[in-house]
Each structure stands twice: as C-alpha cells, then as structure tokens.
Write a protein that holds these residues in place. Structure first.
Motif, PDB file in Angstrom:
ATOM      1  N   ALA A  28     129.852  47.368 119.742  1.00  0.00           N
ATOM      2  CA  ALA A  28     128.432  47.055 119.675  1.00  0.00           C
ATOM      3  C   ALA A  28     127.623  48.062 120.494  1.00  0.00           C
ATOM      4  CB  ALA A  28     128.189  45.642 120.187  1.00  0.00           C
ATOM      5  N   PHE A  29     128.203  48.539 121.582  1.00  0.00           N
ATOM      6  CA  PHE A  29     127.499  49.526 122.410  1.00  0.00           C
ATOM      7  C   PHE A  29     127.267  50.813 121.623  1.00  0.00           C
ATOM      8  CE2 PHE A  29     126.018  51.815 125.961  1.00  0.00           C
ATOM      9  CZ  PHE A  29     126.642  53.049 125.966  1.00  0.00           C
ATOM     10  N   MET A  30     128.315  51.301 120.938  1.00  0.00           N
ATOM     11  CA  MET A  30     128.156  52.529 120.166  1.00  0.00           C
ATOM     12  C   MET A  30     127.188  52.325 119.012  1.00  0.00           C
ATOM     13  SD  MET A  30     129.576  54.948 121.654  1.00  0.00           S
ATOM     14  CE  MET A  30     129.215  56.099 120.343  1.00  0.00           C
ATOM     15  N   PHE A  31     127.220  51.141 118.402  1.00  0.00           N
ATOM     16  CA  PHE A  31     126.252  50.855 117.336  1.00  0.00           C
ATOM     17  C   PHE A  31     124.828  50.959 117.878  1.00  0.00           C
ATOM     18  CE2 PHE A  31     124.858  49.053 113.367  1.00  0.00           C
ATOM     19  CZ  PHE A  31     123.719  48.327 113.683  1.00  0.00           C
ATOM     20  N   SER A  32     124.590  50.373 119.026  1.00  0.00           N
ATOM     21  CA  SER A  32     123.234  50.372 119.580  1.00  0.00           C
ATOM     22  C   SER A  32     122.773  51.778 119.960  1.00  0.00           C
ATOM     23  CB  SER A  32     123.168  49.448 120.801  1.00  0.00           C
ATOM     24  OG  SER A  32     123.886  49.990 121.896  1.00  0.00           O
ATOM     25  N   MET A  33     123.710  52.670 120.233  1.00  0.00           N
ATOM     26  CA  MET A  33     123.373  54.046 120.617  1.00  0.00           C
ATOM     27  C   MET A  33     123.278  54.981 119.410  1.00  0.00           C
ATOM     28  SD  MET A  33     122.990  54.311 123.896  1.00  0.00           S
ATOM     29  CE  MET A  33     122.131  52.747 123.809  1.00  0.00           C
ATOM     30  N   ASN A  75     121.208  44.730 116.814  1.00  0.00           N
ATOM     31  CA  ASN A  75     122.277  45.313 117.617  1.00  0.00           C
ATOM     32  C   ASN A  75     123.285  44.273 118.104  1.00  0.00           C
ATOM     33  OD1 ASN A  75     121.253  47.907 117.342  1.00  0.00           O
ATOM     34  ND2 ASN A  75     120.070  47.795 119.243  1.00  0.00           N
ATOM     35  N   ALA A  76     122.858  43.027 118.197  1.00  0.00           N
ATOM     36  CA  ALA A  76     123.773  41.979 118.650  1.00  0.00           C
ATOM     37  C   ALA A  76     124.839  41.675 117.602  1.00  0.00           C
ATOM     38  CB  ALA A  76     122.994  40.714 118.972  1.00  0.00           C
ATOM     39  N   LYS A  77     124.525  41.995 116.332  1.00  0.00           N
ATOM     40  CA  LYS A  77     125.447  41.678 115.239  1.00  0.00           C
ATOM     41  C   LYS A  77     125.974  42.915 114.520  1.00  0.00           C
ATOM     42  CE  LYS A  77     123.253  37.214 114.259  1.00  0.00           C
ATOM     43  NZ  LYS A  77     122.571  36.385 113.219  1.00  0.00           N
ATOM     44  N   ASN A  78     125.619  44.097 115.013  1.00  0.00           N
ATOM     45  CA  ASN A  78     126.041  45.345 114.347  1.00  0.00           C
ATOM     46  C   ASN A  78     125.597  45.385 112.888  1.00  0.00           C
ATOM     47  OD1 ASN A  78     127.348  45.872 116.777  1.00  0.00           O
ATOM     48  ND2 ASN A  78     129.220  46.621 115.810  1.00  0.00           N
ATOM     49  N   LEU A  79     124.348  45.004 112.653  1.00  0.00           N
ATOM     50  CA  LEU A  79     123.815  44.966 111.299  1.00  0.00           C
ATOM     51  C   LEU A  79     122.565  45.829 111.184  1.00  0.00           C
ATOM     52  CD1 LEU A  79     124.118  41.146 110.530  1.00  0.00           C
ATOM     53  CD2 LEU A  79     125.407  42.961 109.412  1.00  0.00           C
ATOM     54  N   GLY A 101     126.405  58.967 115.392  1.00  0.00           N
ATOM     55  CA  GLY A 101     126.572  58.705 116.807  1.00  0.00           C
ATOM     56  C   GLY A 101     125.636  59.539 117.672  1.00  0.00           C
ATOM     57  N   PRO A 102     125.535  59.199 118.962  1.00  0.00           N
ATOM     58  CA  PRO A 102     124.659  59.946 119.885  1.00  0.00           C
ATOM     59  C   PRO A 102     125.181  61.357 120.126  1.00  0.00           C
ATOM     60  CG  PRO A 102     125.999  58.377 121.081  1.00  0.00           C
ATOM     61  CD  PRO A 102     126.236  58.103 119.630  1.00  0.00           C
ATOM     62  N   ASN A 103     124.340  62.211 120.695  1.00  0.00           N
ATOM     63  CA  ASN A 103     124.718  63.600 120.929  1.00  0.00           C
ATOM     64  C   ASN A 103     125.951  63.732 121.810  1.00  0.00           C
ATOM     65  OD1 ASN A 103     122.571  64.475 119.407  1.00  0.00           O
ATOM     66  ND2 ASN A 103     121.207  64.733 121.157  1.00  0.00           N
ATOM     67  N   TRP A 104     126.120  62.802 122.744  1.00  0.00           N
ATOM     68  CA  TRP A 104     127.244  62.898 123.672  1.00  0.00           C
ATOM     69  C   TRP A 104     128.545  62.361 123.071  1.00  0.00           C
ATOM     70  CZ3 TRP A 104     128.642  57.861 124.504  1.00  0.00           C
ATOM     71  CH2 TRP A 104     127.628  56.892 124.383  1.00  0.00           C
ATOM     72  N   ARG A 105     128.468  61.763 121.880  1.00  0.00           N
ATOM     73  CA  ARG A 105     129.655  61.335 121.141  1.00  0.00           C
ATOM     74  C   ARG A 105     129.344  61.434 119.652  1.00  0.00           C
ATOM     75  NH1 ARG A 105     133.412  56.784 122.694  1.00  0.00           N
ATOM     76  NH2 ARG A 105     133.069  57.658 124.758  1.00  0.00           N
ATOM     77  N   PRO A 106     129.247  62.662 119.134  1.00  0.00           N
ATOM     78  CA  PRO A 106     128.817  62.834 117.748  1.00  0.00           C
ATOM     79  C   PRO A 106     129.803  62.243 116.744  1.00  0.00           C
ATOM     80  CG  PRO A 106     129.580  64.915 118.662  1.00  0.00           C
ATOM     81  CD  PRO A 106     129.531  63.940 119.796  1.00  0.00           C
TER      82      PRO A 106
END
Length: 120
Positions: A28-33, A75-79, A101-106
C-alpha cells in the motif's frame, strides 16, 4: 511483482456513463507513492493517455476527455477509478491501468485491459 486488474468495462449507449476500477496488488505504501494512470487503445490506433493521478492527488487529462472523465484513487484499498460520463462512440477502446513507481524506485506496470464500447 505488482499485478493490476481492471474491471467495469462493457457496452454503453452514447451519452451514458461507466466507472472503471483498477486493483493493485502489493505494498500500500508503494501504491500511495506511485503515479496511477488510465490509457486507451482503439483498433488501428496508438495507445493514448486518458488520465493520470499523482501521489498528491493532482490530476491530468487530455482535452479529448477533460470535463467528462474523472480519475480518483483510494490509497487505503490500492484502488484507482475512472468515472466516464457523456460517453461518445470515439471513446470506444480497450482501457488499460498503469502504475509508475517513484523516482527513487522506478517501475512501470500495466493491467490486461478492459473493453469499453460506446454504441447505440
């Protein structure tokens, strides 16, 4: 590995509405980022951007769908959702969900697509 699964496509009359959903597996963290997007591809045409939503919830639309389509995320449900109103025959296409994904984890993931057909 992230999996994206779209749902909600179908046949609708011109002027009608549909809501597409995309469920993402994984953190969920990666989804939100991540930046989430919807793209579409009609027969014989290139895949084109429909909408994107950033981690800060800012959105972007091309002129062809602005004012008719709305992208949102939970973001709470990855939707991620795509609300499509005032549909036109030219909106007919396979719609794909995308996760960048974000720049720090493309990363760059795609769903399998869902068919939307606008016809009377």
């Amino acid at each position: 590995q992230v999996q994206l699964v779209e749902s909600g496509g179908g046949l609708v009359q011109p002027g009608g509405s549909l809501r597409l959903s995309c469920a993402a597996s994984g953190s969920a963290f990666m989804f939100s980022m991540s930046t989430m997007g919807w793209y579409r591809q009609a027969p014989g045409k290139e895949r084109e951007l429909v909408a994107t939503i950033m981690p800060d919830a800012s959105t972007n639309y091309p002129d062809s769908v602005k004012g008719r389509f709305t992208i949102s995320r939970d973001n709470a449900k990855n939707l991620v959702y795509l609300q499509m109103n005032s549909l036109k025959p030219e909106d007919t296409a396979v719609y794909y969900c995308n996760m960048k994904g974000p720049n720090w984890r493309p990363s760059d993931y795609w769903g399998q697509g869902t068919q939307v057909t606008v016809s009377s």
